[in-house]
Design a protein around this motif. Structure first.
Motif, PDB file in Angstrom:
ATOM      1  N   ASP A  30     -19.270  -3.130 -16.016  1.00  0.00           N
ATOM      2  CA  ASP A  30     -18.775  -2.492 -14.754  1.00  0.00           C
ATOM      3  C   ASP A  30     -17.406  -3.021 -14.603  1.00  0.00           C
ATOM      4  O   ASP A  30     -16.628  -2.106 -14.059  1.00  0.00           O
ATOM      5  CB  ASP A  30     -19.917  -2.283 -13.716  1.00  0.00           C
ATOM      6  N   GLU A  31     -17.393  -4.127 -14.488  1.00  0.00           N
ATOM      7  CA  GLU A  31     -15.918  -4.768 -13.994  1.00  0.00           C
ATOM      8  C   GLU A  31     -14.814  -4.488 -15.061  1.00  0.00           C
ATOM      9  O   GLU A  31     -13.779  -3.912 -14.888  1.00  0.00           O
ATOM     10  CB  GLU A  31     -15.993  -6.159 -13.833  1.00  0.00           C
ATOM     11  N   LEU A  32     -15.296  -4.099 -16.534  1.00  0.00           N
ATOM     12  CA  LEU A  32     -14.088  -3.462 -17.419  1.00  0.00           C
ATOM     13  C   LEU A  32     -13.916  -2.204 -17.259  1.00  0.00           C
ATOM     14  O   LEU A  32     -12.906  -1.921 -17.069  1.00  0.00           O
ATOM     15  CB  LEU A  32     -14.895  -3.920 -18.741  1.00  0.00           C
ATOM     16  N   ILE A  33     -15.022  -1.632 -17.028  1.00  0.00           N
ATOM     17  CA  ILE A  33     -14.564  -0.114 -16.564  1.00  0.00           C
ATOM     18  C   ILE A  33     -13.889   0.194 -15.277  1.00  0.00           C
ATOM     19  O   ILE A  33     -12.967   0.846 -15.325  1.00  0.00           O
ATOM     20  CB  ILE A  33     -16.069   0.578 -16.423  1.00  0.00           C
ATOM     21  N   ASP A  34     -14.181  -0.748 -14.355  1.00  0.00           N
ATOM     22  CA  ASP A  34     -13.591  -0.733 -12.962  1.00  0.00           C
ATOM     23  C   ASP A  34     -11.893  -0.999 -13.131  1.00  0.00           C
ATOM     24  O   ASP A  34     -10.903  -0.285 -12.986  1.00  0.00           O
ATOM     25  CB  ASP A  34     -14.170  -1.660 -12.161  1.00  0.00           C
ATOM     26  N   ARG A  35     -11.786  -2.110 -14.165  1.00  0.00           N
ATOM     27  CA  ARG A  35     -10.248  -2.431 -14.559  1.00  0.00           C
ATOM     28  C   ARG A  35      -9.589  -1.087 -15.084  1.00  0.00           C
ATOM     29  O   ARG A  35      -8.230  -0.824 -14.915  1.00  0.00           O
ATOM     30  CB  ARG A  35     -10.451  -3.657 -15.283  1.00  0.00           C
ATOM     31  N   ILE A  36     -10.174  -0.649 -16.216  1.00  0.00           N
ATOM     32  CA  ILE A  36      -9.543   0.543 -16.988  1.00  0.00           C
ATOM     33  C   ILE A  36      -9.366   1.624 -16.058  1.00  0.00           C
ATOM     34  O   ILE A  36      -8.047   2.167 -15.784  1.00  0.00           O
ATOM     35  CB  ILE A  36     -10.477   0.972 -18.039  1.00  0.00           C
ATOM     36  N   VAL A  37     -10.334   2.098 -14.995  1.00  0.00           N
ATOM     37  CA  VAL A  37     -10.073   3.306 -14.289  1.00  0.00           C
ATOM     38  C   VAL A  37      -8.900   2.796 -13.284  1.00  0.00           C
ATOM     39  O   VAL A  37      -8.282   3.584 -12.986  1.00  0.00           O
ATOM     40  CB  VAL A  37     -11.503   3.515 -13.433  1.00  0.00           C
ATOM     41  N   CYS A  38      -9.001   1.594 -12.663  1.00  0.00           N
ATOM     42  CA  CYS A  38      -7.889   1.226 -11.562  1.00  0.00           C
ATOM     43  C   CYS A  38      -6.742   1.069 -12.479  1.00  0.00           C
ATOM     44  O   CYS A  38      -5.549   1.591 -11.816  1.00  0.00           O
ATOM     45  CB  CYS A  38      -8.334  -0.144 -10.988  1.00  0.00           C
ATOM     46  N   GLY A  39      -6.571   0.802 -13.487  1.00  0.00           N
ATOM     47  CA  GLY A  39      -5.072   0.619 -14.145  1.00  0.00           C
ATOM     48  C   GLY A  39      -4.646   2.228 -14.468  1.00  0.00           C
ATOM     49  O   GLY A  39      -3.419   2.329 -14.325  1.00  0.00           O
ATOM     50  N   PHE A  40      -5.612   3.049 -14.772  1.00  0.00           N
ATOM     51  CA  PHE A  40      -5.339   4.321 -14.937  1.00  0.00           C
ATOM     52  C   PHE A  40      -4.752   4.993 -13.892  1.00  0.00           C
ATOM     53  O   PHE A  40      -3.834   5.890 -13.745  1.00  0.00           O
ATOM     54  CB  PHE A  40      -6.556   5.244 -15.629  1.00  0.00           C
ATOM     55  N   ALA A  41      -5.467   4.946 -12.719  1.00  0.00           N
ATOM     56  CA  ALA A  41      -5.046   5.271 -11.221  1.00  0.00           C
ATOM     57  C   ALA A  41      -3.834   4.921 -10.871  1.00  0.00           C
ATOM     58  O   ALA A  41      -2.955   5.581 -10.408  1.00  0.00           O
ATOM     59  CB  ALA A  41      -6.034   4.916 -10.263  1.00  0.00           C
ATOM     60  N   ASP A  42      -3.436   3.747 -11.069  1.00  0.00           N
ATOM     61  CA  ASP A  42      -2.081   3.043 -10.787  1.00  0.00           C
ATOM     62  C   ASP A  42      -1.153   3.636 -11.724  1.00  0.00           C
ATOM     63  O   ASP A  42       0.052   3.894 -11.064  1.00  0.00           O
ATOM     64  CB  ASP A  42      -2.125   1.350 -10.956  1.00  0.00           C
ATOM     65  N   TRP A  43      -1.350   4.068 -12.863  1.00  0.00           N
ATOM     66  CA  TRP A  43      -0.222   4.686 -13.792  1.00  0.00           C
ATOM     67  C   TRP A  43      -0.152   6.000 -13.377  1.00  0.00           C
ATOM     68  O   TRP A  43       0.962   6.260 -13.284  1.00  0.00           O
ATOM     69  CB  TRP A  43      -0.851   4.666 -15.286  1.00  0.00           C
ATOM     70  N   ARG A  44      -0.997   6.662 -12.960  1.00  0.00           N
ATOM     71  CA  ARG A  44      -0.873   7.994 -12.449  1.00  0.00           C
ATOM     72  C   ARG A  44      -0.140   8.051 -11.149  1.00  0.00           C
ATOM     73  O   ARG A  44       0.864   9.018 -10.948  1.00  0.00           O
ATOM     74  CB  ARG A  44      -2.183   8.704 -11.848  1.00  0.00           C
ATOM     75  N   GLU A  45      -0.591   7.077 -10.161  1.00  0.00           N
ATOM     76  CA  GLU A  45       0.472   7.022  -9.057  1.00  0.00           C
ATOM     77  C   GLU A  45       1.644   6.671  -9.053  1.00  0.00           C
ATOM     78  O   GLU A  45       2.783   7.267  -8.609  1.00  0.00           O
ATOM     79  CB  GLU A  45      -0.311   6.154  -8.029  1.00  0.00           C
ATOM     80  N   ASP A  46       2.259   5.762 -10.044  1.00  0.00           N
ATOM     81  CA  ASP A  46       3.601   5.426 -10.352  1.00  0.00           C
ATOM     82  C   ASP A  46       4.059   6.413 -10.994  1.00  0.00           C
ATOM     83  O   ASP A  46       5.413   6.886 -10.545  1.00  0.00           O
ATOM     84  CB  ASP A  46       3.500   4.044 -11.491  1.00  0.00           C
ATOM     85  N   ARG A  47       3.669   7.327 -12.015  1.00  0.00           N
ATOM     86  CA  ARG A  47       4.177   8.550 -12.428  1.00  0.00           C
ATOM     87  C   ARG A  47       4.504   9.446 -11.477  1.00  0.00           C
ATOM     88  O   ARG A  47       5.419  10.200 -11.551  1.00  0.00           O
ATOM     89  CB  ARG A  47       3.075   9.074 -13.650  1.00  0.00           C
ATOM     90  N   ARG A  48       3.505   9.658 -10.386  1.00  0.00           N
ATOM     91  CA  ARG A  48       3.452  10.840  -9.410  1.00  0.00           C
ATOM     92  C   ARG A  48       4.925  10.442  -8.572  1.00  0.00           C
ATOM     93  O   ARG A  48       5.536  11.058  -8.162  1.00  0.00           O
ATOM     94  CB  ARG A  48       2.388  10.829  -8.650  1.00  0.00           C
ATOM     95  N   GLU A  49       5.020   8.946  -8.102  1.00  0.00           N
ATOM     96  CA  GLU A  49       6.198   8.656  -7.417  1.00  0.00           C
ATOM     97  C   GLU A  49       7.522   8.800  -8.229  1.00  0.00           C
ATOM     98  O   GLU A  49       8.337   9.300  -7.477  1.00  0.00           O
ATOM     99  CB  GLU A  49       5.979   7.254  -6.932  1.00  0.00           C
ATOM    100  N   ARG A  50       7.640   8.415  -9.450  1.00  0.00           N
ATOM    101  CA  ARG A  50       8.638   8.680 -10.121  1.00  0.00           C
ATOM    102  C   ARG A  50       8.991  10.224 -10.156  1.00  0.00           C
ATOM    103  O   ARG A  50      10.429  10.526 -10.080  1.00  0.00           O
ATOM    104  CB  ARG A  50       8.724   8.005 -11.502  1.00  0.00           C
ATOM    105  N   ARG A  51       8.027  10.906 -10.407  1.00  0.00           N
ATOM    106  CA  ARG A  51       8.489  12.388 -10.375  1.00  0.00           C
ATOM    107  C   ARG A  51       9.012  12.815  -9.113  1.00  0.00           C
ATOM    108  O   ARG A  51       9.715  13.708  -9.001  1.00  0.00           O
ATOM    109  CB  ARG A  51       7.102  13.128 -10.989  1.00  0.00           C
TER     110      ARG A  51
END
Length: 169
Positions: A30-51
């Protein structure tokens, strides 16, 4: 087809050695899945801010706003800080207020130094000034206008306010 006993024994030892790793992975999945999901969410947020920033830059044409300014001047090490310029303006403003009681020779020198610091402060804060081109009453009016612009930009000049206060009496 018989499997050698040595291979079975090696696989058994390998299974026993890997058992704690498998148990840890099952317990921490569950912790590994949480890290992967949070990393993906951070990547999406950074991409949205840059856009969004890219869209705003295109809408405002940010490059055209800074085209006329030499931004390398801000990186110079010999450039005075705005705090130092403000302190000099306050000191020179105090001398300028007391000019009427001092020698006439000080008057042009203090005013020239004060105007130079006003020009430097205006450059630092991006305020347009025309002190170098004007003379006489026009320069005094421009000096008051620049002081007001600097004050509006957040640079407090108490000596300049004192001069205006004396003229109003």
């Amino acid at each position: 087809m018989e499997v050698p006993d040595g291979l079975v024994l090696a696989l058994a030892f390998l299974g026993m050695a890997c058992l704690p790793i498998v148990v840890a992975m099952v317990l921490c999945v569950d912790e590994l899945i949480d890290r992967i999901v949070c990393g993906f969410a951070d990547w999406r947020e950074d991409r949205r801010e840059r856009r969004t920033i890219s869209h705003l830059d295109r809408a405002v044409e940010a490059d055209s706003l800074t085209r006329d300014y030499d931004l390398t001047e801000f990186d110079r090490t010999d450039r005075l800080s705005i705090e130092r310029i403000a302190a000099d303006l306050r000191t020179l403003g105090g001398h300028r207020i007391g000019l009427r009681s001092r020698a006439v020779l000080w008057d042009p020198a203090v005013l020239a130094a004060y105007d130079e610091r006003l020009r430097q402060a205006s450059r630092c804060l991006g305020i347009t000034e025309h002190l170098a081109e004007l003379e006489g009453v026009d320069r005094e009016i421009e000096r008051i206008r620049v002081e007001g612009e600097l004050h509006a930009a957040g640079l407090a000049l108490p000596a300049a306010r004192g001069v205006r206060g004396q003229h109003q009496r």
